[in-house]
Design a protein around this motif. Structure first.
Motif, PDB file in Angstrom:
ATOM      1  N   ASN A   1      34.480  34.218  36.040  1.00 20.71           N
ATOM      2  CA  ASN A   1      35.124  33.190  35.210  1.00 20.71           C
ATOM      3  C   ASN A   1      36.640  33.281  35.388  1.00 20.71           C
ATOM      4  O   ASN A   1      37.344  33.831  34.554  1.00 20.71           O
ATOM      5  CB  ASN A   1      34.734  33.381  33.741  1.00 20.71           C
ATOM      6  CG  ASN A   1      33.244  33.276  33.542  1.00 20.71           C
ATOM      7  OD1 ASN A   1      32.610  32.366  34.056  1.00 20.71           O
ATOM      8  ND2 ASN A   1      32.675  34.201  32.809  1.00 20.71           N
ATOM      9  N   LEU A   2      37.118  32.750  36.500  1.00 21.65           N
ATOM     10  CA  LEU A   2      38.522  32.895  36.851  1.00 21.65           C
ATOM     11  C   LEU A   2      39.356  31.745  36.297  1.00 21.65           C
ATOM     12  O   LEU A   2      39.033  30.575  36.509  1.00 21.65           O
ATOM     13  CB  LEU A   2      38.688  32.958  38.365  1.00 21.65           C
ATOM     14  CG  LEU A   2      37.999  34.136  39.045  1.00 21.65           C
ATOM     15  CD1 LEU A   2      38.193  34.069  40.547  1.00 21.65           C
ATOM     16  CD2 LEU A   2      38.514  35.448  38.496  1.00 21.65           C
ATOM     17  N   PRO A   3      40.437  32.077  35.611  1.00 21.08           N
ATOM     18  CA  PRO A   3      41.316  31.038  35.084  1.00 21.08           C
ATOM     19  C   PRO A   3      42.384  30.665  36.099  1.00 21.08           C
ATOM     20  O   PRO A   3      42.623  31.372  37.070  1.00 21.08           O
ATOM     21  CB  PRO A   3      41.957  31.743  33.886  1.00 21.08           C
ATOM     22  CG  PRO A   3      42.078  33.165  34.351  1.00 21.08           C
ATOM     23  CD  PRO A   3      40.837  33.413  35.169  1.00 21.08           C
TER      24      PRO A   3
ATOM     25  N   PHE B   1      42.313  41.048  43.947  1.00 18.40           N
ATOM     26  CA  PHE B   1      41.514  39.872  43.623  1.00 18.40           C
ATOM     27  C   PHE B   1      42.152  39.014  42.535  1.00 18.40           C
ATOM     28  O   PHE B   1      42.069  37.795  42.577  1.00 18.40           O
ATOM     29  CB  PHE B   1      40.110  40.305  43.199  1.00 18.40           C
ATOM     30  CG  PHE B   1      39.129  39.181  43.134  1.00 18.40           C
ATOM     31  CD1 PHE B   1      38.679  38.561  44.292  1.00 18.40           C
ATOM     32  CD2 PHE B   1      38.664  38.732  41.916  1.00 18.40           C
ATOM     33  CE1 PHE B   1      37.776  37.511  44.234  1.00 18.40           C
ATOM     34  CE2 PHE B   1      37.764  37.680  41.850  1.00 18.40           C
ATOM     35  CZ  PHE B   1      37.310  37.067  43.009  1.00 18.40           C
ATOM     36  N   PHE B   2      42.791  39.635  41.546  1.00 19.16           N
ATOM     37  CA  PHE B   2      43.323  38.913  40.396  1.00 19.16           C
ATOM     38  C   PHE B   2      44.842  38.744  40.405  1.00 19.16           C
ATOM     39  O   PHE B   2      45.389  38.061  39.546  1.00 19.16           O
ATOM     40  CB  PHE B   2      42.946  39.621  39.090  1.00 19.16           C
ATOM     41  CG  PHE B   2      41.467  39.739  38.857  1.00 19.16           C
ATOM     42  CD1 PHE B   2      40.668  38.606  38.765  1.00 19.16           C
ATOM     43  CD2 PHE B   2      40.874  40.976  38.717  1.00 19.16           C
ATOM     44  CE1 PHE B   2      39.304  38.710  38.535  1.00 19.16           C
ATOM     45  CE2 PHE B   2      39.504  41.092  38.483  1.00 19.16           C
ATOM     46  CZ  PHE B   2      38.723  39.959  38.400  1.00 19.16           C
ATOM     47  N   ASN B   3      45.537  39.352  41.352  1.00 16.72           N
ATOM     48  CA  ASN B   3      47.005  39.394  41.280  1.00 16.72           C
ATOM     49  C   ASN B   3      47.692  38.048  41.446  1.00 16.72           C
ATOM     50  O   ASN B   3      48.869  37.909  41.142  1.00 16.72           O
ATOM     51  CB  ASN B   3      47.578  40.417  42.253  1.00 16.72           C
ATOM     52  CG  ASN B   3      47.321  40.067  43.693  1.00 16.72           C
ATOM     53  OD1 ASN B   3      46.698  39.063  44.002  1.00 16.72           O
ATOM     54  ND2 ASN B   3      47.783  40.917  44.581  1.00 16.72           N
ATOM     55  N   SER B   4      46.983  37.039  41.902  1.00 10.39           N
ATOM     56  CA  SER B   4      47.613  35.724  42.073  1.00 10.39           C
ATOM     57  C   SER B   4      47.447  34.823  40.851  1.00 10.39           C
ATOM     58  O   SER B   4      47.903  33.680  40.864  1.00 10.39           O
ATOM     59  CB  SER B   4      47.048  35.025  43.308  1.00 10.39           C
ATOM     60  OG  SER B   4      45.674  34.749  43.121  1.00 10.39           O
ATOM     61  N   ILE B   5      46.816  35.324  39.796  1.00  8.73           N
ATOM     62  CA  ILE B   5      46.663  34.533  38.575  1.00  8.73           C
ATOM     63  C   ILE B   5      47.948  34.654  37.759  1.00  8.73           C
ATOM     64  O   ILE B   5      48.347  35.758  37.387  1.00  8.73           O
ATOM     65  CB  ILE B   5      45.456  35.013  37.732  1.00  8.73           C
ATOM     66  CG1 ILE B   5      44.162  34.890  38.531  1.00  8.73           C
ATOM     67  CG2 ILE B   5      45.373  34.218  36.419  1.00  8.73           C
ATOM     68  CD1 ILE B   5      42.961  35.544  37.862  1.00  8.73           C
ATOM     69  N   PRO B   6      48.609  33.549  37.472  1.00  8.12           N
ATOM     70  CA  PRO B   6      49.832  33.621  36.671  1.00  8.12           C
ATOM     71  C   PRO B   6      49.537  34.058  35.237  1.00  8.12           C
ATOM     72  O   PRO B   6      48.488  33.714  34.677  1.00  8.12           O
ATOM     73  CB  PRO B   6      50.394  32.207  36.717  1.00  8.12           C
ATOM     74  CG  PRO B   6      49.342  31.336  37.282  1.00  8.12           C
ATOM     75  CD  PRO B   6      48.310  32.188  37.911  1.00  8.12           C
TER      76      PRO B   6
ATOM     77  N   ASP C   1      37.510  42.096  26.961  1.00 12.70           N
ATOM     78  CA  ASP C   1      36.530  41.012  27.063  1.00 12.70           C
ATOM     79  C   ASP C   1      36.968  39.972  28.097  1.00 12.70           C
ATOM     80  O   ASP C   1      36.152  39.452  28.850  1.00 12.70           O
ATOM     81  CB  ASP C   1      36.328  40.341  25.701  1.00 12.70           C
ATOM     82  CG  ASP C   1      35.603  41.239  24.707  1.00 12.70           C
ATOM     83  OD1 ASP C   1      35.000  42.252  25.128  1.00 12.70           O
ATOM     84  OD2 ASP C   1      35.640  40.923  23.495  1.00 12.70           O
ATOM     85  N   ALA C   2      38.261  39.674  28.138  1.00 16.27           N
ATOM     86  CA  ALA C   2      38.770  38.720  29.123  1.00 16.27           C
ATOM     87  C   ALA C   2      38.587  39.255  30.542  1.00 16.27           C
ATOM     88  O   ALA C   2      38.139  38.529  31.435  1.00 16.27           O
ATOM     89  CB  ALA C   2      40.244  38.423  28.857  1.00 16.27           C
ATOM     90  N   LEU C   3      38.918  40.522  30.752  1.00 16.41           N
ATOM     91  CA  LEU C   3      38.756  41.141  32.070  1.00 16.41           C
ATOM     92  C   LEU C   3      37.292  41.135  32.492  1.00 16.41           C
ATOM     93  O   LEU C   3      36.971  40.820  33.638  1.00 16.41           O
ATOM     94  CB  LEU C   3      39.319  42.564  32.061  1.00 16.41           C
ATOM     95  CG  LEU C   3      39.258  43.325  33.383  1.00 16.41           C
ATOM     96  CD1 LEU C   3      40.024  42.597  34.480  1.00 16.41           C
ATOM     97  CD2 LEU C   3      39.804  44.740  33.195  1.00 16.41           C
ATOM     98  N   SER C   4      36.412  41.449  31.565  1.00 20.26           N
ATOM     99  CA  SER C   4      34.979  41.440  31.853  1.00 20.26           C
ATOM    100  C   SER C   4      34.514  40.043  32.283  1.00 20.26           C
ATOM    101  O   SER C   4      33.762  39.896  33.246  1.00 20.26           O
ATOM    102  CB  SER C   4      34.197  41.905  30.621  1.00 20.26           C
ATOM    103  OG  SER C   4      32.817  41.838  30.854  1.00 20.26           O
ATOM    104  N   ALA C   5      34.970  39.018  31.592  1.00 23.20           N
ATOM    105  CA  ALA C   5      34.602  37.645  31.952  1.00 23.20           C
ATOM    106  C   ALA C   5      35.131  37.286  33.341  1.00 23.20           C
ATOM    107  O   ALA C   5      34.425  36.653  34.135  1.00 23.20           O
ATOM    108  CB  ALA C   5      35.152  36.671  30.907  1.00 23.20           C
TER     109      ALA C   5
END
Length: 136
Positions: A49-51, A77-82, A40-44
């Motif tokens: 909806n990037l944290p 796309f997401f690899n820089s999110i800690p 669900d988090a990945l889908s968001a």
């Protein structure tokens, strides 16, 4: 100060009590969105909806924390999110596996809520994120 200016945290935790505690502790200085599982988090996130940071338990249904970590760190796309792993698994091998896969920190449950906030802030600073806190 408007909530939309706060750093965004995604929590992935299927234990209701721990998720409630995390939300209560963090929502004072962060915009918090909580999910029961990594899917669900990945889908968001795929919907935009990037944290600014992700806190995930390792043992969640559908897409566990380790699988999510690996997928996000493999993504351009997401690899820089800690990502901080929160887990009841204390074994050194598990911690090493997660850190080698790209986790920014690994915190064993039970945890000190204040220490968690400090660790989040240290990681956000490391990533060059401006910290905005509510001062009432």
């Amino acid at each position: 100060m408007a909530a939309q200016n706060l750093q965004k945290v995604i929590i992935i935790e299927d234990d209701f009590a721990i998720k409630t505690l995390l939300c209560a502790v963090l929502e004072y200085n962060f915009t918090v969105t909580a999910f029961d599982n990594g899917m669900d988090a990945l889908s968001a996130m795929q919907k935009g909806n990037l944290p600014d940071i992700i806190l995930t338990d390792l043992n969640t249904p559908e897409l566990n924390g380790y699988e999510l970590l690996v997928q996000l760190k493999a993504s351009n796309f997401f690899n820089s999110i800690p990502i901080i792993i929160l887990s009841g698994e204390e074994g050194s091998d598990t911690r090493i596996k997660c850190l080698e896969a790209g986790a920014d920190d690994y915190i064993v449950k039970p945890f000190n809520p204040r220490e968690l906030e400090v660790r989040i802030n240290v990681i956000l600073k490391r990533y060059g994120k401006k910290l905005i806190t509510r001062n009432f």
